[in-house]
Design an enzyme around this catalytic site. Structure first.
Site, PDB file in Angstrom:
ATOM      1  NE  ARG A  41       4.013  53.774 -12.235  1.00  0.00           N
ATOM      2  CZ  ARG A  41       4.517  54.761 -12.953  1.00  0.00           C
ATOM      3  NH1 ARG A  41       5.320  55.649 -12.376  1.00  0.00           N
ATOM      4  NH2 ARG A  41       4.216  54.890 -14.231  1.00  0.00           N
ATOM      5  CG  ASP A  63       8.852  51.996 -16.696  1.00  0.00           C
ATOM      6  OD1 ASP A  63       8.686  53.050 -16.072  1.00  0.00           O
ATOM      7  OD2 ASP A  63       8.393  50.909 -16.319  1.00  0.00           O
ATOM      8  N   GLY A 122      -6.055  46.020  -6.537  1.00  0.00           N
ATOM      9  CA  GLY A 122      -5.511  47.084  -5.699  1.00  0.00           C
ATOM     10  C   GLY A 122      -6.014  48.434  -6.151  1.00  0.00           C
ATOM     11  CG  ASN A 149       1.791  50.698 -10.285  1.00  0.00           C
ATOM     12  OD1 ASN A 149       2.899  50.204 -10.477  1.00  0.00           O
ATOM     13  ND2 ASN A 149       1.062  51.216 -11.264  1.00  0.00           N
ATOM     14  N   PRO A 150       2.607  50.122  -6.090  1.00  0.00           N
ATOM     15  CG  PRO A 150       4.125  50.819  -4.450  1.00  0.00           C
ATOM     16  CD  PRO A 150       2.657  50.597  -4.691  1.00  0.00           C
ATOM     17  CG  HIS A 152       6.580  50.713 -13.064  1.00  0.00           C
ATOM     18  ND1 HIS A 152       6.679  51.231 -14.334  1.00  0.00           N
ATOM     19  CD2 HIS A 152       5.248  50.657 -12.775  1.00  0.00           C
ATOM     20  CE1 HIS A 152       5.458  51.471 -14.793  1.00  0.00           C
ATOM     21  NE2 HIS A 152       4.573  51.135 -13.864  1.00  0.00           N
TER      22      HIS A 152
END
Length: 316
Positions: A91, A151, A82, A123-124, A178
């Site tokens: 994101r 995270d 991606g 992402n996302p 995220h």
């Protein structure tokens, strides 16, 4: 049920290659890794480079270039393909572009006869995990996203640095998206077996410092992207951690993109979002539904609503 300890990686960019490298140097479980990329030369080059280091490994892993047909007997398909986040982008800015890319990828993987577990890192990630579940029509426990695992690792690193305590002895999670609407479960945080509330009452840290630490977690990706263009080493290690948890049937608690449908107060439904879950050979064994404070629950709901607003715009 695991079949062959075989993993297929789709996406040989920075994140995918970092995962592949992490898996080869810390491998005791995976027998075969197949790498697929739209840029076939890039995938072939990564395969060659990894194989040329086999002499230095404790346990060899068969690394191969492949196509979607190779997914048929894989236990896990990891997707890192991606478009990447660019400087100044969030994101969530990637939703439209990457959801279209994913439709093609998931269709090809499922058409191969694959019936293993998806691990999504693109992402996302929370939305791409949901997209994968919808396009594949797989059971929810067999579709996993990396969620807030990175995270949480960043959070524990910053707390480790602040308290001079090993990250293994810090128990705290980042939950939610995220991304920018994430939050920390401060009320449930323990450092060296001691509740964070005791450190606060003793004056060893302040609420303001905790807010700053969370800001550092949220802004970490933007800082790394500004300095080196992309993040990939840490998330590569995170993906490897999830894959090992599945292959090794570890029953370990990880803050992944979990499918929430009524847990945590009942307001959040039909969404993938960062929350601790038990990961085993079947995928997600259980999404934990532990008690969080009303303030944290409000943040969780807000984060979920933000993700929902983007999901609702996708045509399935």
């Amino acid at each position: 049920m695991l079949k062959s300890n075989k993993v297929v990686l789709i996406g040989a960019g920075g994140v995918g290659s970092s995962f592949a490298y992490a898996l080869t140097i810390d491998n005791s479980l995976v027998h075969e890794l197949v790498i697929i990329d739209v840029n076939e030369d890039k995938a072939k080059g990564e395969v060659m480079d990894l194989n040329h280091g086999q002499m230095f490994l404790k346990k060899n892993i068969n690394v191969l270039f492949g196509t979607y047909k190779d997914c048929v007997n894989a236990d896990i398909v990891v997707i890192t393909a991606g478009l990447n986040q660019k400087p100044g982008e969030t994101r969530l800015d990637l939703v439209g572009k990457n959801s279209k890319i994913f439709k093609d990828i998931i269709t090809n993987v499922v058409s191969s006869g694959f019936d293993g577990i998806f691990v999504i890192a693109s992402n996302p990630v929370d939305i791409m995990t949901y997209v994968t579940m919808k396009y594949s029509k797989f059971p929810i426990h067999k579709v996993i996203g990396t969620g807030t695992i990175l995270d949480t690792s960043r959070l524990r690193y910053f707390l480790s640095d602040r308290f001079n305590v090993n990250t293994q002895n810090i128990h705290s999670y980042v939950m939610g998206e995220h991304g920018d609407s994430s939050f920390v479960t401060w009320d449930e945080t323990k450092i060296a077996m001691k509740p964070l509330s005791e450190y606060l009452s003793e004056g060893k840290i302040t609420e303001l410092e905790l807010d700053e630490i969370h800001k550092k977690v949220v802004n970490a990706a933007y800082e790394v992207i500004k300095l080196k263009g992309a993040t990939y080493y840490a998330i590569g290690l995170g993906i490897k951690n999830i894959v090992n948890a599945i292959i090794g049937d570890q029953n370990i608690i990880l803050p992944i993109s979990s499918y929430i449908n009524g847990q945590y107060g009942g307001l959040i439904k039909d969404i993938y979002i960062g929350a601790p879950a038990i990961v085993c050979k079947e995928g997600v064994k259980e999404v934990l539904n532990f008690k969080i404070s009303p303030k944290e629950l409000e943040k969780f709901n807000n984060s979920a609503n933000q993700l929902k607003s983007y999901i609702d715009k996708i045509e399935f």
